[in-house]
Design a protein around this motif. Structure first.
Motif, PDB file in Angstrom:
ATOM      1  N   THR A 197      36.042  38.422 110.002  1.00 29.44           N
ATOM      2  CA  THR A 197      35.327  37.158 109.975  1.00 29.44           C
ATOM      3  C   THR A 197      35.814  36.299 108.813  1.00 29.44           C
ATOM      4  O   THR A 197      36.467  36.792 107.883  1.00 29.44           O
ATOM      5  CB  THR A 197      33.815  37.386 109.858  1.00 29.44           C
ATOM      6  OG1 THR A 197      33.120  36.163 110.097  1.00 29.44           O
ATOM      7  CG2 THR A 197      33.431  37.907 108.472  1.00 29.44           C
ATOM      8  N   ARG A 198      35.490  35.037 108.868  1.00 31.48           N
ATOM      9  CA  ARG A 198      35.848  34.107 107.792  1.00 31.48           C
ATOM     10  C   ARG A 198      34.675  33.977 106.840  1.00 31.48           C
ATOM     11  O   ARG A 198      33.527  33.868 107.266  1.00 31.48           O
ATOM     12  CB  ARG A 198      36.198  32.739 108.363  1.00 31.48           C
ATOM     13  CG  ARG A 198      36.536  31.696 107.312  1.00 31.48           C
ATOM     14  CD  ARG A 198      36.821  30.354 107.957  1.00 31.48           C
ATOM     15  NE  ARG A 198      37.127  29.336 106.965  1.00 31.48           N
ATOM     16  CZ  ARG A 198      37.394  28.050 107.265  1.00 31.48           C
ATOM     17  NH1 ARG A 198      37.366  27.657 108.545  1.00 31.48           N
ATOM     18  NH2 ARG A 198      37.681  27.182 106.309  1.00 31.48           N
ATOM     19  N   ASN A 223      33.556  31.527 103.677  1.00 31.87           N
ATOM     20  CA  ASN A 223      33.836  30.303 102.934  1.00 31.87           C
ATOM     21  C   ASN A 223      32.702  30.080 101.940  1.00 31.87           C
ATOM     22  O   ASN A 223      31.538  29.966 102.328  1.00 31.87           O
ATOM     23  CB  ASN A 223      33.943  29.128 103.905  1.00 31.87           C
ATOM     24  CG  ASN A 223      34.391  27.849 103.232  1.00 31.87           C
ATOM     25  OD1 ASN A 223      34.251  27.692 102.022  1.00 31.87           O
ATOM     26  ND2 ASN A 223      34.919  26.924 104.016  1.00 31.87           N
ATOM     27  N   ASP A 274      37.768  30.931 100.157  1.00 34.72           N
ATOM     28  CA  ASP A 274      37.774  30.721 101.599  1.00 34.72           C
ATOM     29  C   ASP A 274      38.733  31.747 102.193  1.00 34.72           C
ATOM     30  O   ASP A 274      39.936  31.530 102.254  1.00 34.72           O
ATOM     31  CB  ASP A 274      38.207  29.295 101.947  1.00 34.72           C
ATOM     32  CG  ASP A 274      38.094  29.012 103.449  1.00 34.72           C
ATOM     33  OD1 ASP A 274      37.625  29.908 104.186  1.00 34.72           O
ATOM     34  OD2 ASP A 274      38.468  27.911 103.880  1.00 34.72           O
ATOM     35  N   ILE A 275      38.173  32.877 102.592  1.00 38.95           N
ATOM     36  CA  ILE A 275      38.977  33.986 103.104  1.00 38.95           C
ATOM     37  C   ILE A 275      38.783  34.043 104.616  1.00 38.95           C
ATOM     38  O   ILE A 275      37.687  34.301 105.102  1.00 38.95           O
ATOM     39  CB  ILE A 275      38.557  35.317 102.452  1.00 38.95           C
ATOM     40  CG1 ILE A 275      38.597  35.188 100.931  1.00 38.95           C
ATOM     41  CG2 ILE A 275      39.458  36.453 102.929  1.00 38.95           C
ATOM     42  CD1 ILE A 275      38.019  36.374 100.202  1.00 38.95           C
ATOM     43  N   LYS A 276      39.854  33.793 105.336  1.00 43.45           N
ATOM     44  CA  LYS A 276      39.764  33.646 106.789  1.00 43.45           C
ATOM     45  C   LYS A 276      39.749  34.969 107.540  1.00 43.45           C
ATOM     46  O   LYS A 276      39.459  34.987 108.744  1.00 43.45           O
ATOM     47  CB  LYS A 276      40.915  32.784 107.290  1.00 43.45           C
ATOM     48  CG  LYS A 276      40.890  31.359 106.747  1.00 43.45           C
ATOM     49  CD  LYS A 276      42.082  30.574 107.238  1.00 43.45           C
ATOM     50  CE  LYS A 276      41.981  29.110 106.794  1.00 43.45           C
ATOM     51  NZ  LYS A 276      41.972  28.967 105.325  1.00 43.45           N
ATOM     52  N   ASP A 277      40.054  36.083 106.895  1.00 36.81           N
ATOM     53  CA  ASP A 277      40.180  37.349 107.624  1.00 36.81           C
ATOM     54  C   ASP A 277      39.547  38.513 106.861  1.00 36.81           C
ATOM     55  O   ASP A 277      40.170  39.539 106.638  1.00 36.81           O
ATOM     56  CB  ASP A 277      41.641  37.647 107.919  1.00 36.81           C
ATOM     57  CG  ASP A 277      42.494  37.704 106.647  1.00 36.81           C
ATOM     58  OD1 ASP A 277      41.953  37.373 105.566  1.00 36.81           O
ATOM     59  OD2 ASP A 277      43.671  38.108 106.725  1.00 36.81           O
ATOM     60  N   ARG A 328      44.378  44.713 104.805  1.00 30.27           N
ATOM     61  CA  ARG A 328      44.359  43.410 105.475  1.00 30.27           C
ATOM     62  C   ARG A 328      44.458  43.604 106.988  1.00 30.27           C
ATOM     63  O   ARG A 328      45.294  44.362 107.483  1.00 30.27           O
ATOM     64  CB  ARG A 328      45.514  42.542 105.002  1.00 30.27           C
ATOM     65  CG  ARG A 328      45.428  41.117 105.534  1.00 30.27           C
ATOM     66  CD  ARG A 328      46.341  40.192 104.771  1.00 30.27           C
ATOM     67  NE  ARG A 328      46.024  38.797 105.064  1.00 30.27           N
ATOM     68  CZ  ARG A 328      46.462  37.772 104.359  1.00 30.27           C
ATOM     69  NH1 ARG A 328      47.247  37.983 103.282  1.00 30.27           N
ATOM     70  NH2 ARG A 328      46.135  36.543 104.688  1.00 30.27           N
TER      71      ARG A 328
END
Length: 415
Positions: free
Chosen positions: A307-308, A310, A321-324, A365
């Motif tokens: 999930t992202r 923010n 803001d981590i998108k993954d 990751r």
């Protein structure tokens, strides 16, 4: 020869004279007796006739009991509560049946004195009902009345969005929570229309948050294997003036195994206990100074493989803001998660608290390595599992911030 006739005459005459006197005496006795019998019989016959006739007359008289039903027969747009009233005068109600055209009955109770009946709960909206009521007077004679009426069709309605979903299997910490799409100003009417029961049986209490959320829970976590049934009988409930409920359904969910995990922000470790036995200990990182993690008992309410996250969505501006973010599980409405962390050095976990309030577990990751602590914990967890945070330099989380009902004392929950 003369002697024989005289003798014969003499012998024959006496009997005739004696027979005459006997007949005369018998006739007199019979006449008197007949008169007496006639007199008694005549009197008795009249009395019996009057008595029997009177009895038949009384039995054939109509009952003095009068049944009154409101609303009147054929009424339309009838209110769903307060309008249905059934009473008896000069007698007592003995039977009352109220049902819709599908045969669904409305339970109710006849008063102790038999003078009235009232329904146990409200009626459904836009529904035709049939009423049959019987009362008996003091002589046991019955009087009955049958009517029909139709309830109102609301112009404005409300529904409740609930969790967990029907048929779900959840952890021991999952309360039943309903969020209404309209603010409720008649909370008692709504409370009365929701029934939550459990097997094995346990006391369940409720609590409002604001006027649009209602949560239910037992005193302690559910026992593993408990089956919970919720009856939402909201159809026809006037939750606020001229706004009526539009739901009538039954929801059930099952409690799975017991898993309670405890995060120690001071030692930076998390222990996982399942069914009372220690399953594993995992190194973690929690909130850094200034962005500490809430203390308290929290419940996993969402699971996301990726999930992202923010910071702007939780008031941190553009700090991150981590998108993954991998293996993320929500613990609070305000943004507290327990999740995988691939951007911090492996040596961080178990040594430093560096997060913005979440609990982080070492991960890769993309979350592709099932052997990482975050992946393992994600796979072992289910919605409704409990995660307890202690020894953090922060306050205890509010019960309404997420599904964290366990942070409010039991005596503050209403029966």
């Amino acid at each position: 020869m003369n002697g024989r006739p005289i003798s014969g005459a003499s012998v024959g005459a006496r009997p005739r004279r004696g027979s005459g006197r006997a007949r005369a005496g018998l006739t007199a006795v019979l006449t008197a007796a007949l008169f007496a019998v006639t007199a008694c019989g005549g009197s008795g016959g009249d009395d019996d006739k009057d008595k029997n006739g009177s009895g038949r007359a009384k039995a054939n008289e109509p009952s003095r009991a009068v049944v009154t039903i409101a609303p009147k027969d054929g009424s339309e747009s009838v209110a769903t509560s307060g309008a249905l009233k059934i009473t008896a005068a000069d007698g007592k109600l003995t039977e009352v049946e109220v049902a819709d055209t599908k045969g669904n009955e409305i339970p109710g109770e006849i008063a102790g004195d038999g003078a009235s009946w009232k329904p146990d709960h409200h009626l459904a909206a836009s529904t035709k009902y049939k009423v049959h009521a019987t009362a008996k007077d003091s002589a046991g004679r019955a009087s009955a009345k049958d009517t029909t009426f139709t309830t109102l069709t609301p112009q404005n309605t409300f529904i409740g969005h609930f969790t967990p979903e029907d048929g779900s299997k959840v952890g021991v910490g999952m309360p039943f929570s309903v969020n209404f799409d309209r603010g409720i100003t008649s909370p008692e009417a709504v409370e009365d229309a929701i029934e939550v029961t459990a097997e094995p049986k346990v006391e369940i209490r409720h609590k409002w948050y604001g006027n649009d959320r209602l949560d239910f829970r037992p005193e302690k976590y559910w026992k593993a294997g408990t089956k919970v049934t919720v009856k939402l009988n909201l159809d026809g409930v006037e939750g606020r003036p001229d706004v009526y409920g539009a739901q009538a359904k039954t929801v059930s969910f099952t409690v799975g195994r017991s898993q309670v995990s405890t995060v120690d922000a001071k030692s930076k470790k998390m222990t996982i206990d399942r069914d009372g036995k220690r399953l594993k200990t995992i190194p973690i990182t929690s909130g850094a100074p200034g962005t500490t993690t809430y203390n308290g008992q929290m419940v996993i309410t969402e699971k996301h493989k990726v999930t992202r996250m923010n910071g702007e969505t939780v008031g941190f501006g553009g700090e991150y803001d981590i998108k993954d973010v991998p293996h993320a599980m929500r613990l609070s409405t305000s943004g507290t998660f327990i999740h995988g962390n691939y951007w911090a050095a492996s040596s961080t976990f178990g040594r430093d608290n560096v997060s913005h309030g979440c609990v982080g577990l070492r991960d890769q990751r993309g979350g592709g390595d099932s052997k990482t602590p975050a992946a393992w914990f994600y796979d072992q967890s289910m919605i409704g599992d409990v995660v307890i945070v202690k020894n953090s330099k922060d306050k205890k989380i509010q019960w309404w911030n997420g599904l964290n009902a366990w942070n409010l004392a039991w005596d503050e929950w209403e029966k």
